[in-house]
Design an enzyme around this catalytic site. Sequence first.
Site, PDB file in Angstrom:
ATOM      1  N   GLY A 185      42.852  44.418  50.942  1.00 54.92           N
ATOM      2  CA  GLY A 185      44.191  44.820  50.375  1.00 54.92           C
ATOM      3  C   GLY A 185      43.921  46.469  49.649  1.00 54.92           C
ATOM      4  O   GLY A 185      43.315  46.693  49.553  1.00 54.92           O
ATOM      5  N   PHE A 186      44.622  46.517  49.998  1.00 53.84           N
ATOM      6  CA  PHE A 186      45.603  47.833  48.920  1.00 53.84           C
ATOM      7  C   PHE A 186      44.283  47.865  47.857  1.00 53.84           C
ATOM      8  O   PHE A 186      42.849  49.308  47.843  1.00 53.84           O
ATOM      9  CB  PHE A 186      46.644  48.168  48.406  1.00 53.84           C
ATOM     10  CG  PHE A 186      47.047  49.669  47.638  1.00 53.84           C
ATOM     11  CD1 PHE A 186      46.481  50.407  48.037  1.00 53.84           C
ATOM     12  CD2 PHE A 186      47.705  48.951  46.312  1.00 53.84           C
ATOM     13  CE1 PHE A 186      46.459  51.708  47.107  1.00 53.84           C
ATOM     14  CE2 PHE A 186      48.414  50.398  45.373  1.00 53.84           C
ATOM     15  CZ  PHE A 186      47.131  51.308  45.965  1.00 53.84           C
ATOM     16  N   ILE A 187      44.346  46.796  46.373  1.00 57.79           N
ATOM     17  CA  ILE A 187      42.980  47.793  45.831  1.00 57.79           C
ATOM     18  C   ILE A 187      42.216  47.324  45.440  1.00 57.79           C
ATOM     19  O   ILE A 187      40.795  47.958  45.947  1.00 57.79           O
ATOM     20  CB  ILE A 187      44.267  46.492  44.672  1.00 57.79           C
ATOM     21  CG1 ILE A 187      45.368  47.606  43.783  1.00 57.79           C
ATOM     22  CG2 ILE A 187      43.089  47.146  43.083  1.00 57.79           C
ATOM     23  CD1 ILE A 187      46.003  46.410  42.806  1.00 57.79           C
ATOM     24  N   TYR A 227      56.015  34.581  41.153  1.00 52.19           N
ATOM     25  CA  TYR A 227      54.942  35.364  40.755  1.00 52.19           C
ATOM     26  C   TYR A 227      54.200  35.421  39.901  1.00 52.19           C
ATOM     27  O   TYR A 227      53.202  35.153  39.175  1.00 52.19           O
ATOM     28  CB  TYR A 227      55.298  36.599  41.938  1.00 52.19           C
ATOM     29  CG  TYR A 227      53.714  37.711  41.441  1.00 52.19           C
ATOM     30  CD1 TYR A 227      52.922  37.453  42.206  1.00 52.19           C
ATOM     31  CD2 TYR A 227      54.175  39.406  41.235  1.00 52.19           C
ATOM     32  CE1 TYR A 227      51.920  38.683  42.073  1.00 52.19           C
ATOM     33  CE2 TYR A 227      53.260  40.150  40.794  1.00 52.19           C
ATOM     34  CZ  TYR A 227      52.152  39.780  41.404  1.00 52.19           C
ATOM     35  OH  TYR A 227      51.235  40.661  41.375  1.00 52.19           O
ATOM     36  N   LYS A 247      50.510  34.113  37.834  1.00 54.06           N
ATOM     37  CA  LYS A 247      49.388  35.226  36.742  1.00 54.06           C
ATOM     38  C   LYS A 247      49.373  34.412  35.365  1.00 54.06           C
ATOM     39  O   LYS A 247      48.327  34.730  35.684  1.00 54.06           O
ATOM     40  CB  LYS A 247      50.102  36.717  37.357  1.00 54.06           C
ATOM     41  CG  LYS A 247      50.072  37.993  38.382  1.00 54.06           C
ATOM     42  CD  LYS A 247      48.129  36.944  38.716  1.00 54.06           C
ATOM     43  CE  LYS A 247      47.894  37.532  40.236  1.00 54.06           C
ATOM     44  NZ  LYS A 247      46.687  37.247  40.666  1.00 54.06           N
TER      45      LYS A 247
END
Length: 336
Positions: free
Chosen positions: A11-13, A153, A157
């Site tokens: 993924g991006f991070i 979402y 979290k």
Amino acid sequence: MPKALVTGSAGFIGFHLCQRLLADGYEVIGLDAMTDYYDVTLKQRRQAMLLQAPGFRAVTDRIERDGVLQELIAAERPDVIVHLAAQAGVRYSIDNPQSYVEANLIGTFKLLEAVRATPCAHLLMASTSSVYGANTEMPYAEGHKADTQMSFYAATKKANEAMGHSYAHLYDLPITMFRFFTVYGPWGRPDMALFKFTKAILNGEAIDVYNHGDMRRDFTYIDDLVQGIRLLIDAVPERPGDGVVADGDSLSPVAPFRVVNIGNSEPVQLLAFIEAIEAAIGQKARRNYMEMQPGDVPATWADASLLQTLTGHRPQTDVTAGVAAFVDWYRDYYGV
């Protein structure tokens, strides 16, 4: 050589964090499901770059699948685990909430159970600024009320934070949760505003500007975020023996558990963000002004003083420079 397991490594991070850990001498195991939530080719390109490093190994599987994390962690015994794998996206959680239950709730539960069976020195897990929800007291501090999430979402979290705290308390597992604030930069996600806006402007298409542009975001450049995570790895929370916690610290009085904001501490108007993209591209955007979307919040703003206290680091990349770096990457990657 210390060993790290990074979930969501393609993924991006995750990609950027793996690069940083490898540069710092870590052996890195990257676990990613390579889902098609967005262009899998982008994930494959990121992973291919990571595989060029001799210290990186890739595992392709879903964190929620029975036995995957239990067996991997028992076999590898990583010193550090950074849990980034999740179903992301505020708006997508309205259309497909089941995927959030599977990845974010069941997947995180499976991770916590695996770490309970094979403890590591430090488990770090990604949360989000979205957990602050309808809270209007800003800048957001870790101790502020976070009980009014505006999207499913965000709710998953917040549940991850509560799950993490209970395991930290019950099994003495050192856990740090970090709350990200609108992360952007090269190799970013195609579902994020910066990617969408850049693509549309370069294609001569109109961009959708929600809430008529009356929104503010605490945009955090990817390098600043990764630096924060890297430094937090070494800031292992310890259960306070007397239950006393210093002012300004989010350390639990009953567990080796802490929540830390990682944000730029400088909210930027959405219209100013768009102007930075226009300047970097050298082209004006056609704007389609729209109402606020369900699940969105009008503003985010991080108080990152705890991060600075713990690590000496404070994100500070200016949005103009960060946007320009993304646009340069986008032009190079897509040849436009």
